[in-house]
Design a protein around this motif. Structure first.
Motif, PDB file in Angstrom:
ATOM      1  N   ALA A  60      -1.243  -2.150   0.557  1.00  0.00           N
ATOM      2  CA  ALA A  60      -1.011  -0.815   1.138  1.00  0.00           C
ATOM      3  C   ALA A  60      -1.258   0.304   0.136  1.00  0.00           C
ATOM      4  O   ALA A  60      -0.416   1.181  -0.071  1.00  0.00           O
ATOM      5  N   THR A  61      -2.431   0.280  -0.495  1.00  0.00           N
ATOM      6  CA  THR A  61      -2.781   1.346  -1.432  1.00  0.00           C
ATOM      7  C   THR A  61      -3.491   2.510  -0.755  1.00  0.00           C
ATOM      8  O   THR A  61      -3.771   3.523  -1.396  1.00  0.00           O
ATOM      9  N   SER A  62      -3.799   2.383   0.517  1.00  0.00           N
ATOM     10  CA  SER A  62      -4.400   3.480   1.274  1.00  0.00           C
ATOM     11  C   SER A  62      -3.490   3.831   2.442  1.00  0.00           C
ATOM     12  O   SER A  62      -2.652   3.026   2.866  1.00  0.00           O
ATOM     13  N   GLN A  63      -3.667   5.025   2.988  1.00  0.00           N
ATOM     14  CA  GLN A  63      -2.862   5.420   4.140  1.00  0.00           C
ATOM     15  C   GLN A  63      -3.134   4.514   5.334  1.00  0.00           C
ATOM     16  O   GLN A  63      -2.217   4.175   6.083  1.00  0.00           O
ATOM     17  N   GLN A  70       2.796  -0.981   8.440  1.00  0.00           N
ATOM     18  CA  GLN A  70       4.000  -0.219   8.777  1.00  0.00           C
ATOM     19  C   GLN A  70       4.936  -0.025   7.573  1.00  0.00           C
ATOM     20  O   GLN A  70       6.145  -0.292   7.650  1.00  0.00           O
ATOM     21  N   VAL A  71       4.344   0.450   6.474  1.00  0.00           N
ATOM     22  CA  VAL A  71       5.132   0.806   5.298  1.00  0.00           C
ATOM     23  C   VAL A  71       4.716   2.200   4.847  1.00  0.00           C
ATOM     24  O   VAL A  71       3.688   2.723   5.274  1.00  0.00           O
ATOM     25  N   ASN A 147       7.307  -7.508  10.136  1.00  0.00           N
ATOM     26  CA  ASN A 147       8.693  -7.132  10.394  1.00  0.00           C
ATOM     27  C   ASN A 147       9.306  -6.282   9.294  1.00  0.00           C
ATOM     28  O   ASN A 147      10.463  -6.454   8.922  1.00  0.00           O
ATOM     29  N   GLY A 148       8.522  -5.352   8.743  1.00  0.00           N
ATOM     30  CA  GLY A 148       9.081  -4.402   7.806  1.00  0.00           C
ATOM     31  C   GLY A 148       8.828  -4.719   6.350  1.00  0.00           C
ATOM     32  O   GLY A 148       8.445  -5.825   5.967  1.00  0.00           O
ATOM     33  N   LYS A 149       9.060  -3.715   5.525  1.00  0.00           N
ATOM     34  CA  LYS A 149       8.753  -3.769   4.099  1.00  0.00           C
ATOM     35  C   LYS A 149       9.437  -4.927   3.386  1.00  0.00           C
ATOM     36  O   LYS A 149       8.811  -5.637   2.594  1.00  0.00           O
ATOM     37  N   ILE A 150      10.725  -5.133   3.635  1.00  0.00           N
ATOM     38  CA  ILE A 150      11.474  -6.127   2.863  1.00  0.00           C
ATOM     39  C   ILE A 150      10.929  -7.532   3.105  1.00  0.00           C
ATOM     40  O   ILE A 150      10.745  -8.322   2.174  1.00  0.00           O
ATOM     41  N   GLN A 151      10.647  -7.850   4.350  1.00  0.00           N
ATOM     42  CA  GLN A 151      10.106  -9.168   4.654  1.00  0.00           C
ATOM     43  C   GLN A 151       8.714  -9.342   4.053  1.00  0.00           C
ATOM     44  O   GLN A 151       8.378 -10.415   3.547  1.00  0.00           O
TER      45      GLN A 151
END
Length: 259
Positions: A60-63, A70-71, A147-151
């Protein structure tokens, strides 16, 4: 999380990773609740897999990449040695649900970078780099959904396969990697192009971010470790039978086939 829960989570993810299978989610008793939990799970992968840690990746180094998974910012993930393949490798897509490749700059360190209280500068980081390599990353998730950043952090920020070139032989330090163009062809047809600016504005700045992010958790980056810095192009869809060539101009090419 307890040490037992951390090891249990890493073992469950690794079992799916190694078998190219998916799971819905981690059991409640070993599900990470914080970034710290997730990074602790990452650090257990070399232990539960028996495969040495070999470096790092940045997701996720680009928009566009951040939106896709989804981060709201980049994520650091560990690389295992047997997941890094040589130029021209044939990669299995068995169990892969993302179905994309990314063209990336990767830097290998020639000396240890220990954690410290103040951030490293880009100049300090680059002075410790011994090699530049060109890579094709094939990311994926071991979970049915994102399912989100943490996972995502817990599973090494979507690490899957990395195909790398031999070290670049031209004097890359004098090039402006920010504006350097990268072209990707699939089965002989160009399908994507981009520049280093798509990687947090500059792949060298992405490398600097990674060093300081890892160091903030008290972790060293060892001599010989490889860091792949994020995609220069919009991820390209792939399927079995495809051949991909990522052309970095004067720096060289890296290619992979998929089955």
């Amino acid at each position: 999380m307890t040490p037992e829960a951390i090891k249990r989570a890493a073992s469950l993810i690794w079992e799916k990773w190694d078998a190219a299978e998916l799971m819905d989610e981690l059991p409640e008793e070993c599900c990470p609740q914080t970034d710290q939990d997730a990074h602790a799970i990452q650090s257990s992968f070399p232990i539960v897999s028996g495969i040495p840690h070999a470096g790092w990746k940045i997701a996720a180094t680009s928009q566009a990449g951040q939106k896709h998974i989804q981060v709201d910012g980049p994520l650091a993930g560990r690389l295992l040695s047997k997941r890094i393949l040589e130029n021209g490798a044939v990669c299995s897509l068995l169990g892969n649900t993302m179905g994309v490749m990314e063209a990336e700059f990767a830097f290998r360190f020639g000396e240890l970078i220990p954690p410290r209280t103040r951030d490293y500068t880009s100049e300090e980081v680059l002075s410790r780099v011994s090699e530049l390599c060109l890579t094709i990353e094939i990311p994926d998730s071991r979970f049915q959904g994102l399912n989100g950043k943490i996972q995502l952090l817990a599973e090494c920020a979507c690490a899957w396969w990395l195909v790398k070139s031999d070290p670049v032989q031209v004097n890359w330090r004098d090039l402006d990697l920010k504006s350097h163009q990268v072209h990707v062809s699939k089965n002989g047809v160009e399908v994507a192009e981009g520049t280093g600016a798509n990687v947090l504005g500059d792949p060298r700045e992405a490398l600097n971010w990674l060093v300081n992010d890892v160091g903030s958790r008290g972790v060293s980056i060892g001599a010989g470790e490889l860091v792949t810095t994020g995609t220069c192009v919009v991820p390209v869809t792939i399927q079995p039978g495809d051949e991909i060539i990522a052309d970095f101009g004067v720096l060289g090419i890296v290619k992979a086939r998929f089955e």
